[in-house]
Design an enzyme around this catalytic site. Structure first.
Site, PDB file in Angstrom:
ATOM      1  N   SER A 106       0.838  -1.197   0.000  1.00 24.21           N
ATOM      2  CA  SER A 106       0.000   0.000   0.000  1.00 24.21           C
ATOM      3  C   SER A 106       0.881   1.258   0.000  1.00 24.21           C
ATOM      4  O   SER A 106       1.698   1.441  -0.894  1.00 24.21           O
ATOM      5  CB  SER A 106      -0.944  -0.036   1.206  1.00 24.21           C
ATOM      6  OG  SER A 106      -2.000   0.881   1.046  1.00 24.21           O
ATOM      7  N   ASP A 162      -9.562  -6.080  -4.470  1.00 26.77           N
ATOM      8  CA  ASP A 162      -9.095  -4.900  -3.725  1.00 26.77           C
ATOM      9  C   ASP A 162     -10.079  -3.740  -3.927  1.00 26.77           C
ATOM     10  O   ASP A 162     -10.296  -3.289  -5.050  1.00 26.77           O
ATOM     11  CB  ASP A 162      -7.704  -4.489  -4.224  1.00 26.77           C
ATOM     12  CG  ASP A 162      -7.033  -3.453  -3.330  1.00 26.77           C
ATOM     13  OD1 ASP A 162      -7.740  -2.749  -2.594  1.00 26.77           O
ATOM     14  OD2 ASP A 162      -5.795  -3.359  -3.376  1.00 26.77           O
ATOM     15  N   HIS A 206      -7.530  -5.844  -0.263  1.00 27.51           N
ATOM     16  CA  HIS A 206      -6.352  -4.986  -0.135  1.00 27.51           C
ATOM     17  C   HIS A 206      -5.383  -5.508   0.924  1.00 27.51           C
ATOM     18  O   HIS A 206      -4.171  -5.351   0.801  1.00 27.51           O
ATOM     19  CB  HIS A 206      -6.791  -3.563   0.216  1.00 27.51           C
ATOM     20  CG  HIS A 206      -5.678  -2.565   0.218  1.00 27.51           C
ATOM     21  ND1 HIS A 206      -4.995  -2.209  -0.922  1.00 27.51           N
ATOM     22  CD2 HIS A 206      -5.115  -1.850   1.240  1.00 27.51           C
ATOM     23  CE1 HIS A 206      -4.059  -1.314  -0.623  1.00 27.51           C
ATOM     24  NE2 HIS A 206      -4.109  -1.087   0.684  1.00 27.51           N
TER      25      HIS A 206
END
Length: 337
Positions: free
Chosen positions: A148, A278, A306
């Protein structure tokens, strides 16, 4: 019954009751303390040791296991509002003879938080480089992993300090333009239009908002007790003002597409892992990276959101190990040719 025997049972019962009552009290009254104890125990069980490193007046907090050897060390960069312990689920499935380093990102957990610091993606990459030099991790090129926000920083790091790394793993990285808006991006736009940008879905302040964030980040639906949700919120609330400042910094024009702007400079062999479902960062970002980085290996995980590290830790660990083994084999073949 003999009085001495009775006293023995009473003492034994009382000895057992104290930790049980302490656990119940912690669960009901101080769930955040229980969460901290949980991470402490897990680190101990996996052999991860916590240390601090200083660069001038700046302090980094990190955990590590093993020592540098013939195989590349692995440095792991966590995501927005997380901390070094988020990698423990992956560490569990990695060999104990690998040298692993998990660092708290700038401003997070035990690493220095300063109002004067540069929290842009390039600013964070610079700080991570300082950390790498502090612990002399770059004596030999290492493998860099980021997820991320940490994936965005890892990609920029690979572009700016190519001599430091031998290979790169990006897990659902931020910093890319997308042809398809994710659920999270749509929510942000709605909040901007209603002028309620202070209610960022990734910064919960109630157990209900925490449950919504977990649903947003995970395809797998975890059944989390209300008290644990409260504990997770209690741990985060003192840091929420910082998280808001950081979030606005990394979505600013200076950082929003940092990875995209730097990916043509990434020369190291790169692995991309993304969850098909995601809802935070759309999976189409994987094809953007694959088309721009020459030596890019892409893996899309089905039935995964995610939070790849939490949802599919064994699979993720195996993919990283297989990627490193492939690169090692290719290097051997080049030497023999």
């Amino acid at each position: 019954m003999d009085l001495d025997v009775l006293n023995m049972f009473v003492i034994a019962g009382g000895t057992l009751a104290i930790p049980i009552l302490a656990f119940v009290a912690s669960f009901l009254l101080w769930p955040s303390a229980l969460i901290r104890i949980y991470y402490w125990y897990w680190r101990r069980a996996l052999g991860m040791q916590v240390r601090y490193a200083s660069y001038d007046d700046y302090q980094f907090c990190y955990s590590y296991r093993g020592r540098p050897g013939y195989r590349p060390s692995i440095l792991m960069l966590h995501g927005f509002s997380a901390h070094k312990d988020m990698w423990l689920s992956i560490v569990k499935f990695l060999p104990k003879n690998l040298h692993l380093v998990c660092v708290d990102m700038p401003g997070h957990e035990g690493t220095t938080r300063s109002a004067l610091d540069d929290y842009s993606i390039s600013g964070q990459a610079k700080r991570i480089h300082q950390f790498v030099e502090c612990i002399k991790l770059n004596r030999r090129p290492f493998h860099l992993v980021g997820t991320s926000m940490g994936g965005n920083v890892a990609g920029v790091y690979a572009a700016q300090y190519p001599e430091d790394i031998c290979s790169l793993t990006l897990i659902c990285p931020a910093g890319l333009p997308s042809t398809t808006d994710s659920k999270f991006i749509k929510q942000l736009r709605e909040l901007q239009e209603s002028e309620r940008i202070d209610r960022i879905p990734l910064i919960p302040s109630t157990p209900e908002e925490m449950a919504d964030m977990l649903k947003l980040c995970s395809y797998v639906r975890f059944k989390v007790p209300q008290q644990i949700l409260q504990g997770l919120v209690d741990v985060r609330i003192p840091h929420n003002d910082f998280y808001r400042k950081l979030f606005l910094e990394i979505v600013d024009e200076k950082s929003r597409h940092s990875l995209h702007e730097n990916m043509s400079k990434i020369k190291a062999p790169t692995q991309v892992i993304w969850g098909r479902q995601d809802q935070v960062l759309d999976v189409s970002g994987a094809s953007v990276l694959a088309s721009a980085i020459p030596d890019c290996h892409t893996y899309i995980l089905e039935n995964c959101g995610h939070s790849v590290v939490v949802e599919r830790p064994r699979k993720t660990a195996n993919l990283i190990l297989e990627f490193l083994a492939l690169l090692h084999s290719m290097d051997n073949n080049k030497k023999q040719a």
